[in-house]
Each structure stands twice: as C-alpha cells, then as structure tokens.
Design an enzyme around this catalytic site. Sequence first.
Site, short mmCIF file in Angstrom:
data_model
loop_
_atom_site.label_atom_id
_atom_site.label_comp_id
_atom_site.label_asym_id
_atom_site.label_seq_id
_atom_site.Cartn_x
_atom_site.Cartn_y
_atom_site.Cartn_z
N LEU A 167 0.84 -1.20 0.00
CA LEU A 167 0.00 0.00 0.00
C LEU A 167 0.88 1.25 0.00
CD1 LEU A 167 -2.78 -1.02 2.57
CD2 LEU A 167 -2.72 -1.38 0.09
N GLY A 207 1.41 -5.08 1.57
CA GLY A 207 0.35 -5.31 0.60
C GLY A 207 0.81 -6.11 -0.62
N ASN A 260 4.85 -7.01 6.91
CA ASN A 260 5.72 -6.31 7.86
C ASN A 260 5.12 -5.00 8.36
OD1 ASN A 260 5.95 -5.18 5.34
ND2 ASN A 260 8.05 -4.51 5.64
N GLU A 261 3.80 -4.92 8.36
CA GLU A 261 3.13 -3.67 8.72
C GLU A 261 3.51 -3.14 10.10
OE1 GLU A 261 1.78 -6.00 6.93
OE2 GLU A 261 0.52 -5.15 5.38
#
Lengths: 284, 284, 284
Positions: C92, C137, C159-160
């Site tokens: 994203l 994403g 890995n957000e």
Amino acid sequence: MLKTALCRTWLSSKTSFNTFGRRCFGHGNVSVDLQSDTGIATVTLSEPPVNSLSGEFLTSISKTMKELSADSSVSGLLITSKFHGKVFSAGLNILEMYNKSDSYLGEFWRSVQEWYIDTYNFPKPVVAAINGHAPAGGCAFALMCDYRVLLDGKTIGLNETQLGIAAPFFFTYLMSSTIGIRQAELALANGTMFSSDQALQANLVDEVVPLDLVIPNAMNQLQKMIKIPQPAFSLSKGQFRGPNVKKLLGEREEDIATFVGLLQKPYVQKVLGKYLENLKNRKK
Amino acid sequence: MLKTALCRTWLSSKTSFNTFGRRCFGHGNVSVDLQSDTGIATVTLSEPPVNSLSGEFLTSISKTMKELSADSSVSGLLITSKFHGKVFSAGLNILEMYNKSDSYLGEFWRSVQEWYIDTYNFPKPVVAAINGHAPAGGCAFALMCDYRVLLDGKTIGLNETQLGIAAPFFFTYLMSSTIGIRQAELALANGTMFSSDQALQANLVDEVVPLDLVIPNAMNQLQKMIKIPQPAFSLSKGQFRGPNVKKLLGEREEDIATFVGLLQKPYVQKVLGKYLENLKNRKK
Amino acid sequence: MLKTALCRTWLSSKTSFNTFGRRCFGHGNVSVDLQSDTGIATVTLSEPPVNSLSGEFLTSISKTMKELSADSSVSGLLITSKFHGKVFSAGLNILEMYNKSDSYLGEFWRSVQEWYIDTYNFPKPVVAAINGHAPAGGCAFALMCDYRVLLDGKTIGLNETQLGIAAPFFFTYLMSSTIGIRQAELALANGTMFSSDQALQANLVDEVVPLDLVIPNAMNQLQKMIKIPQPAFSLSKGQFRGPNVKKLLGEREEDIATFVGLLQKPYVQKVLGKYLENLKNRKK
C-alpha cells in the site's frame, strides 16, 4: 549473579529498589525483576517444589500480570521457573481438584480462567524460557506466551487425558493454533508428552537449547520483540487473541459448570485419587 | 490365520461366537471381528470389487458404527479393506449420482451424511489401515479416523474436482483440519491425488509401510490408544469433532439441497456420464 | 519475445487485437495480455517505480479483475510485475495514508477492500509470478492468488507492524490460512520479512526459482490448473474463500472506521511521517 540474587529476594506485594537500577516485586510465589533500562521484566515462578498451579498461586500470577500490564515502564516479559533445569511448571495442582466441594472447584477454575486471560491477552511481548518439564498446565502456560525456548531433554505437552480428564477448550485452542488442528487433536486425545526434539519438529516450541542458553536466548528474542513499535505489536497480537479471550469471557460460568461437572464424576475422582496415591508412594 | 479366516465368515446382522473368543457380525458388506480380550473390533469393508460407497453400503457402515458405539465391550476400531493391497475404498459410487431423480439423490446424500456422522463422531479410537488406494470418499473415510497407516505406493486424496464435482463442506473440513487450510484449498481445487510419500510429507497420513505391516502397525497404534482412560479420550476427541458434526446436523436439509442442485446440473451429469463410459470401456 | 513486447504496449481501457492472436487491454497502470488459444491472461502491474498500491492503482486492478472475471474466454490469470527482478509490489502506498482527511482515508480503504474482494474471490485459477520483493500489501496480493512462484533472493512478508500499523483482519487471515495461525501471529506481530528460503520452508510460497524461471514455472502451474473442470474448480475454491469475503462484505463500514481510527492516531501519523522522511533522504 550477585545482582540477580539480591534482586530476587522475596517481597510479597511490596516494591523495593536495589542499588542496580532494578525494581523487585511480585505477589506470593511469583517474583518480578524489572530492568529499568530496557523495561524487561523477568517473572520467576517459585512455588515449591514444582510450580504446581494452585488457586492461590494462579491468583498471584494473575495479579502480577495485571500490574505489569498497567505499568507503562514495562516493555515485555520473560517467564521462567526458579527450578532451573528441573521443572518449568508441573501444571494445575491435582490436590485442588480432589475431594472438593462444587463451590471450591468453581473458584479454583475461575482462577484458572483468570490466569489464562491475563497471560494470553498480555498486550506486550511475552517469552517463555522453559527451563524444565512442562506437562499439562505447564505446557498451556508456555503456549500462552509469544515465543518458546525449551531446555534440551525436557518434555512438554497437554497430557490431561492420561489423568482421566480433558483439557478445557481454551487449552485446546492454544494447541491447535500452534501445531494445527489435527496434530493437536491427536496429541490431546493421546495425552502426548513431546520430547524436546519432537516439540521443535512440531513447532510446539521455537528453540531447543542447552541449559545455559535457555534464559539468554529467550532474552535475545524478547529484545528483538520490544523493538517493534509497541502499539502496532499489541494491536496485531490482539487481532489473533482477542476473539478467543472474548469467547471465554462470554461463556465463563458455563465453562466453570462444565469443569465442575467433569471433575465430580466418580471415575475422574477415582483416577485423580489413584494418581495422588502413586505420587505419595513415589515420595516415600 | 485360521482364526481370522473362520471369523470373517459372513453373517449379515447376525452374531455368532466362534471357538476362539471372537464375536463375528456385521451388516451387508461390512464384517466385524471383535476380539473379546482387547475389545478391538476389526471392521472390514467388503463391497466388491472396490468398496464403492453406494447408499446401501453406506447404510450398512452406519448401522455397524452405531452398534459398535453402543457396545460397551468395544474398546476401539480398526477399519480396513477386504481388497488388501488393491483398494481401500474407491469413494462414493458414481452410479448412485448419474441419471437419478432428486429424491433418489437426496436419500443417497442422507446416507453419506449419516456415514460421516457415525464415523467421525465415533467416541472411541478408530484407526484406518489403508491397505490400498483411497480416492475421494475413500480418502474422506480415512480422514474420519483418528490415525492413518497407508500402504506404500498407494495414493490418497480428495480428487472430486477431476470428476467435475466439488467435495461437500464436511469433507473440506476433514482435509483442512488435517493438512492446513491453504494446502487443503490447493489440493481440493486441483483434485490432487497424493502419492504415499507426498501424503506422509503433508501429514495426510501418519505412517507409510509395506503391505505386511499395514494391519500390524495400525493395530499397534490402536492398542496404545485404547490404554488412554476412555471417557477422557472420548471427551477430548469430542471437543474437536463435536462442533463440526453439530454444524452438519443443523444444516442437513440445506446440505442435501446443495448436493442435489449441484448434481443435477447438466455439465455435472455430462462429466459423470463420460466418466462412467470410460470406466465401461476400460473394463472391456 | 517480440510478441510480448508488442502486446504489452500500453492501452488504457482500450482493447486492441494484434497480429499474434492476442488481445491487449487493461486499466491505468495494469496491462493485460490475453492468449486467445489458452484463455490465459497475463496481468502485469506497471505502476512506476515499485507498484505501490495507491487508491487509483487499486481501482485499476479491481476494474481489470471484474472484466476478466466476466469474460468467459478467460481461463486463468498470471499476475506479475513490470519491474522484473526488482519489485513485485511495494505494498500500500504510504502517501495515501499520511496527513489525509477521514473521508480520503475511508475512500482509500474502500479501494483496498475492493481489490481484496475481486482478487481473492476471482473464480478461476490465479497464479502469482512474484518476480521481485513483496512486502506488506505486495505479500497480501500474492497470498490472494492460488499459487505462488517467488524469485530466489527476494523477500516477502506482512511487515506492517514495523511501520507502526497493523494488517487488517483479511490480510491476517490470508497469512494464517497459508502458514498456520501461530506462525502467522508471530510473523505479523514481529513484522517478519521472509527470505525466499524461509518463505518456501514456511509454505508461504510454493516455489523459489531463478529469474528466468519465475514466469515459465508460474505459467506451467497455471496450465495445469486450467485443465481442471472449471465449474468444479470455482466451486471448490469458493467453499474456502466465500465465507471470508462474505464476512468483509458484512462489516465493510466497520472495517473502514477501524482503519481510519487507527491511521489518525498521532503516533501512527508520526511513524508514517518519519518513514516518508527517511525514504526522501534515501533518494537524495
């Protein structure tokens, strides 16, 4: 060595500051050693002789967890046993389940639920340094943590069926989410105790190491985990665990009734009595 | 050898005692050989030529399961095939699904559900001695058991999509709980037949052994399992399986309607017709 | 080679036929190359420089997916990146989340949901040729496909948390259904990026191959998958995925509110701002 020895002096519900920048506190047979620089709290289970989980001991653990959860200076927990090299925790104390009234059993079970909720739902990283055997509730305790380092040669597993009882649904989920549904089903039905090699193979634990590395490796992993932006860590962990805790909260009384009903069955009492008898004879 | 040969003499719904302390009974093409000392019942699937699961055969299996479940002298089941070294079960009988009325299909599907409920939910240990190929419903049968020993070189899998149909949701869950959701999704979408090596690797089966060890190894595992205190074993197994059986019981008619609707689609009938045609030609 | 080069000429929302029996079309920075003989559509993500998923780009992907889903001549999709050997998708676009109004964030998140629904729920086989890094994403995109071929040496993972945010519940499920609940929990909490070897080991991807094999091996798998009777394939896939898509559809507004609430937290904006600052400095 001296630092730790000093710090682990026992202080029931009192807090003291020693000369090494550590705060030492705890409840009952749970001691806490909090490093002021890292915020890492080492929680040492110290109920003699094998960390059997009595109602009182479980309540001490829950109180400690609640305090550590509310303390913003805490960054993460390392959970380990005072009986280094022997036993992590022998699981729920069978004496609490034998020849007791319904209301006694009910209160005991409430403390089991509370311990699960406070540990499994702990919002910061929790690493288990499993420095001894971990049967039944001892295994469940380790499974409630975020990461597991097991001492080579020790065993771990939910072996409740071997005692004639069955693990509660929240233990069941701990195992099935960790090693997969069917492997959990088989292990729980058979009451399997995994050797350290089998546990590693099944992903039941993350590392198997010799005695002198259990604490350091657990600490090493914890130091990595506390570097993750903590609100995000907490949110991510909560996405997985929140629904299960919510489920138990929603059916708490029902779960207590199920447990009491099972425990009061004559065949269960008989199996537990036999078990306690054998234990007594072994000690002689 | 003689004992078994004598015992497996066929007795439709009648019980006999032979001179070796075994009771032999069964329904239709299902024979049961019950050892009176251990309580272990060997259930032999004996529908010629390949244990295709017709409505009648499924009903015989269900009746047998219900009887064995109600018989307190039974300690556990070993399920195997008469066609040793060839086929465990070829799965649902395609003839039951081709060119049939809605009500015929509905009754057939009801017998499929019943078979699943009685086998998956069996309260005591059930071990599958998979002594031959196990496609589609044959694989599902094995997955309903608690432990699986597969003959080396044979194949197993839910390959329904290859026939143009899709496995019902309860087969789907059998696979995803055993090998994980995504591996199950891939295997079912592709209609994968696993070689014995692949099945072992994927944890679809627990052991792969040569022909002379299929029955002994299955029996060996069963002997371990019947030593677990049985009310606890049953309770533990039920914690995992009960909710799924309950789900089917709650949506049984809907599931029948889904199956009938799918089967009556022209393209499905066309694929099945073609399959039966090929089968006929191969036999010539 | 020439064929592909000609065909991949860019045509925003227009369709053209070239001289090689291929139709080339697409929306925005998504190009589609449809082989008329096999029905295989290669969808190439071509948003410079790293396929960051902006609202506009996500909408282009969704539109393309909807068209391909409605096109009965399409047999399956191969999804890959124009930035061959570098990046599959960087995930994203952080710029879409920094310093924005609630309504802007809400619309962005709606496009994220739409992309998920259209890709995850695509009724025909979809294979990801992951020819570059796939963080956040980008990993989710790959997980929405049916099969994953990863370029050796590249990384993949959700890995957000490293950015101070948490993956939405539908990303979470993508990971837990693929690698198991607990491994997913650990990987998401830690924000783990898997090396290609680790990804293969964890079953996060199905193949790891050198650069010149990423597209051919993905194509090879797709060619197998399109041979399955497609209504059955679609039904089987839908049994696994339908409930999850339905869940999101049922709580779409709630999910948007959760996302907007999280993103507008001061600490999240601070972390994202810092991240963007670092990115800018790195480019200098």
